[in-house]
Design a protein around this motif. Sequence first.
Motif, PDB file in Angstrom:
ATOM      1  N   HIS A 332     -46.309 -23.530 -41.184  1.00 32.61           N
ATOM      2  CA  HIS A 332     -44.878 -23.348 -41.371  1.00 32.61           C
ATOM      3  C   HIS A 332     -44.533 -23.288 -42.855  1.00 32.61           C
ATOM      4  O   HIS A 332     -45.351 -23.648 -43.705  1.00 32.61           O
ATOM      5  N   GLY A 333     -43.325 -22.830 -43.148  1.00 35.00           N
ATOM      6  CA  GLY A 333     -42.854 -22.800 -44.527  1.00 35.00           C
ATOM      7  C   GLY A 333     -42.657 -21.387 -45.068  1.00 35.00           C
ATOM      8  O   GLY A 333     -43.126 -20.408 -44.497  1.00 35.00           O
ATOM      9  N   GLN A 372     -40.336 -25.910 -45.363  1.00 37.46           N
ATOM     10  CA  GLN A 372     -41.349 -26.288 -46.350  1.00 37.46           C
ATOM     11  C   GLN A 372     -41.555 -25.174 -47.371  1.00 37.46           C
ATOM     12  O   GLN A 372     -41.565 -23.990 -47.029  1.00 37.46           O
ATOM     13  N   ASN A 373     -41.744 -25.562 -48.633  1.00 35.29           N
ATOM     14  CA  ASN A 373     -42.019 -24.609 -49.703  1.00 35.29           C
ATOM     15  C   ASN A 373     -43.526 -24.490 -49.879  1.00 35.29           C
ATOM     16  O   ASN A 373     -44.194 -25.426 -50.332  1.00 35.29           O
ATOM     17  N   ARG A 374     -44.083 -23.327 -49.531  1.00 33.25           N
ATOM     18  CA  ARG A 374     -45.522 -23.082 -49.672  1.00 33.25           C
ATOM     19  C   ARG A 374     -45.865 -22.494 -51.036  1.00 33.25           C
ATOM     20  O   ARG A 374     -47.045 -22.250 -51.338  1.00 33.25           O
ATOM     21  N   GLY A 375     -44.829 -22.234 -51.837  1.00 28.16           N
ATOM     22  CA  GLY A 375     -45.061 -21.823 -53.212  1.00 28.16           C
ATOM     23  C   GLY A 375     -45.252 -20.338 -53.430  1.00 28.16           C
ATOM     24  O   GLY A 375     -45.047 -19.507 -52.542  1.00 28.16           O
ATOM     25  N   GLY A 385     -48.461  -4.786 -55.600  1.00 29.81           N
ATOM     26  CA  GLY A 385     -49.490  -4.436 -56.582  1.00 29.81           C
ATOM     27  C   GLY A 385     -49.510  -2.971 -56.982  1.00 29.81           C
ATOM     28  O   GLY A 385     -49.978  -2.635 -58.074  1.00 29.81           O
ATOM     29  N   ARG A 386     -49.010  -2.089 -56.124  1.00 32.37           N
ATOM     30  CA  ARG A 386     -49.059  -0.651 -56.436  1.00 32.37           C
ATOM     31  C   ARG A 386     -47.690  -0.089 -56.811  1.00 32.37           C
ATOM     32  O   ARG A 386     -47.498   1.123 -56.804  1.00 32.37           O
ATOM     33  N   ASN A 387     -46.755  -0.948 -57.103  1.00 28.42           N
ATOM     34  CA  ASN A 387     -45.404  -0.497 -57.417  1.00 28.42           C
ATOM     35  C   ASN A 387     -45.250  -0.194 -58.906  1.00 28.42           C
ATOM     36  O   ASN A 387     -46.212  -0.320 -59.682  1.00 28.42           O
ATOM     37  N   VAL A 388     -44.048   0.185 -59.310  1.00 28.83           N
ATOM     38  CA  VAL A 388     -43.814   0.619 -60.688  1.00 28.83           C
ATOM     39  C   VAL A 388     -42.651  -0.127 -61.326  1.00 28.83           C
ATOM     40  O   VAL A 388     -42.035   0.361 -62.291  1.00 28.83           O
ATOM     41  N   SER A 389     -42.327  -1.315 -60.799  1.00 23.46           N
ATOM     42  CA  SER A 389     -41.272  -2.152 -61.372  1.00 23.46           C
ATOM     43  C   SER A 389     -41.599  -3.593 -60.996  1.00 23.46           C
ATOM     44  O   SER A 389     -42.469  -3.834 -60.146  1.00 23.46           O
ATOM     45  N   PRO A 390     -40.952  -4.580 -61.599  1.00 24.71           N
ATOM     46  CA  PRO A 390     -41.171  -5.962 -61.180  1.00 24.71           C
ATOM     47  C   PRO A 390     -40.957  -6.075 -59.663  1.00 24.71           C
ATOM     48  O   PRO A 390     -39.886  -5.721 -59.153  1.00 24.71           O
ATOM     49  N   SER A 391     -41.974  -6.549 -58.947  1.00 25.55           N
ATOM     50  CA  SER A 391     -41.943  -6.527 -57.477  1.00 25.55           C
ATOM     51  C   SER A 391     -42.501  -7.815 -56.901  1.00 25.55           C
ATOM     52  O   SER A 391     -43.427  -8.419 -57.463  1.00 25.55           O
ATOM     53  N   THR A 392     -41.954  -8.209 -55.746  1.00 24.27           N
ATOM     54  CA  THR A 392     -42.450  -9.389 -55.049  1.00 24.27           C
ATOM     55  C   THR A 392     -42.183  -9.251 -53.555  1.00 24.27           C
ATOM     56  O   THR A 392     -41.391  -8.393 -53.131  1.00 24.27           O
ATOM     57  N   LEU A 393     -42.862 -10.086 -52.779  1.00 23.33           N
ATOM     58  CA  LEU A 393     -42.694 -10.088 -51.324  1.00 23.33           C
ATOM     59  C   LEU A 393     -42.376 -11.501 -50.865  1.00 23.33           C
ATOM     60  O   LEU A 393     -43.085 -12.447 -51.238  1.00 23.33           O
ATOM     61  N   VAL A 394     -41.318 -11.642 -50.061  1.00 23.46           N
ATOM     62  CA  VAL A 394     -40.872 -12.953 -49.596  1.00 23.46           C
ATOM     63  C   VAL A 394     -41.202 -13.114 -48.112  1.00 23.46           C
ATOM     64  O   VAL A 394     -40.859 -12.259 -47.292  1.00 23.46           O
ATOM     65  N   GLU A 395     -41.896 -14.213 -47.777  1.00 25.48           N
ATOM     66  CA  GLU A 395     -42.141 -14.597 -46.377  1.00 25.48           C
ATOM     67  C   GLU A 395     -41.207 -15.775 -46.105  1.00 25.48           C
ATOM     68  O   GLU A 395     -41.394 -16.871 -46.648  1.00 25.48           O
ATOM     69  N   TYR A 396     -40.207 -15.586 -45.238  1.00 23.82           N
ATOM     70  CA  TYR A 396     -39.163 -16.595 -45.064  1.00 23.82           C
ATOM     71  C   TYR A 396     -39.536 -17.744 -44.122  1.00 23.82           C
ATOM     72  O   TYR A 396     -38.806 -18.723 -44.036  1.00 23.82           O
TER      73      TYR A 396
END
Length: 433
Positions: A332-333, A372-375, A385-396
């Motif tokens: 979880h988290g 819970q915060n999994r960090g 990783g293959r993008n062209v701007s600051p990028s991230t992925l969030v798992e809620y």
Amino acid sequence: MNETKPSWSLKLLLSSSLAISGTAIVPFQLDSSGIQSTVAEAASTYTTTANLNLRLSAATWSPVLLTIPSGSSVTYISTYGSWYKVSYGGKTGYVASQYVSVSNTSAYYKTTDRLNMRLTAASWSDVVTVIPADATVKYVSRYGSWYKVTFNGKTGYVASAYLTPTSDPVPPSDYYKTTANLNLRLSAASWSDVLTVIPAGSVVKYVSRYDSWYKVTYNGKTGYVASEYLKPTTVTTPTDTNGTGKTVVIDAGHGGNDPGAVYGSVYEKVIALDIAKRLAGVLSSTYDYNVKLTRSNDTYLSLEQRVSLNKSYKGEVFVSLHANSSVYNTAHGHEVLVPTSESYTTNPYISASRSLGSSINKEIASRISTIQNRGVKYQNVYVVGRNVSPSTLVEYGFISNSSDRSHLTSTTYRQRMAEATASGIHQFMRSYY
């Protein structure tokens, strides 16, 4: 040579036949006034060509029930010589046939009152269903003053006096809002299995039509609903939120034939899109960013297409939204994924991407402490990783975990998740740009 002369009754029959020469022979019956008349099983409606008296019986000396205005539509019932028995304005009587002209039967009619659909063309016949006032029915055929129609997957007979012609249904909207709690059924029939109950006020996506049933999609399920409980609506997409600030691209994970993680009736693609739309609204209205979505409905996009859209939108940041899953229901988290330093990563904004991810993770953790915060984790994820701007992925959170799932399926928590993510993006934008 002696001939047998025809009887008086036979002469009468022959003369009667000659009097209606040119008219097809059809069954006849005595109506309520004792007058013999022909019966039409399927015929056109008629339009009056002059102000026309509707009389009690087929004779010029008969009492006038009412005067029908020129250009009015009357419903044909039967013929008596040069008189037509018709219905108009809830009354039935006789009119001189030379003052009416054939008009085409409409393909669709609207009910002027609540109307019983009956099994056969008779007022004593069993009621199949009650059709609401102002509902649209599809014409099938006619029997006297009764129309055979279809409505909500049912077929039966209705009194034509309570119908008014209408144009073909308005071309379908892409989206509809439910006006009541509504059963989503497996097929276009009231007896079909119920897949789920759609709450009143929900938005469904139109797929196709079957008579008065619409095939729609809702929360990852596709089925049929009664169209009378839908009203057209528009779905505001983030591509319409044109703030004056920098461009933020929000990517709702999965979609279309890719549901993502699934637990029973809970679909990751549905959760991701809902949070994405909420996030877009907050970013635009609260922080005045120009927001774009890679998808605004249940559409499949490849990973390459998502990155390509970010390029075309010239996004300053790219955030992909997801929900997690595990074979272990104890997992979880929430967590945030950022690019690695391995050769897989071609994104030139590795450091900025990590700062963006950390900022979002911090805001979610501080605002929603019940998850819970999994960090922040370094992973080889294509859209990061293959993008062209600051990028991230969030798992809620994990759909497979009962506690996380209760958060993910709560509209209150999804709104809080969107607000926390928006705040994290804003904190990053203020410090980076």
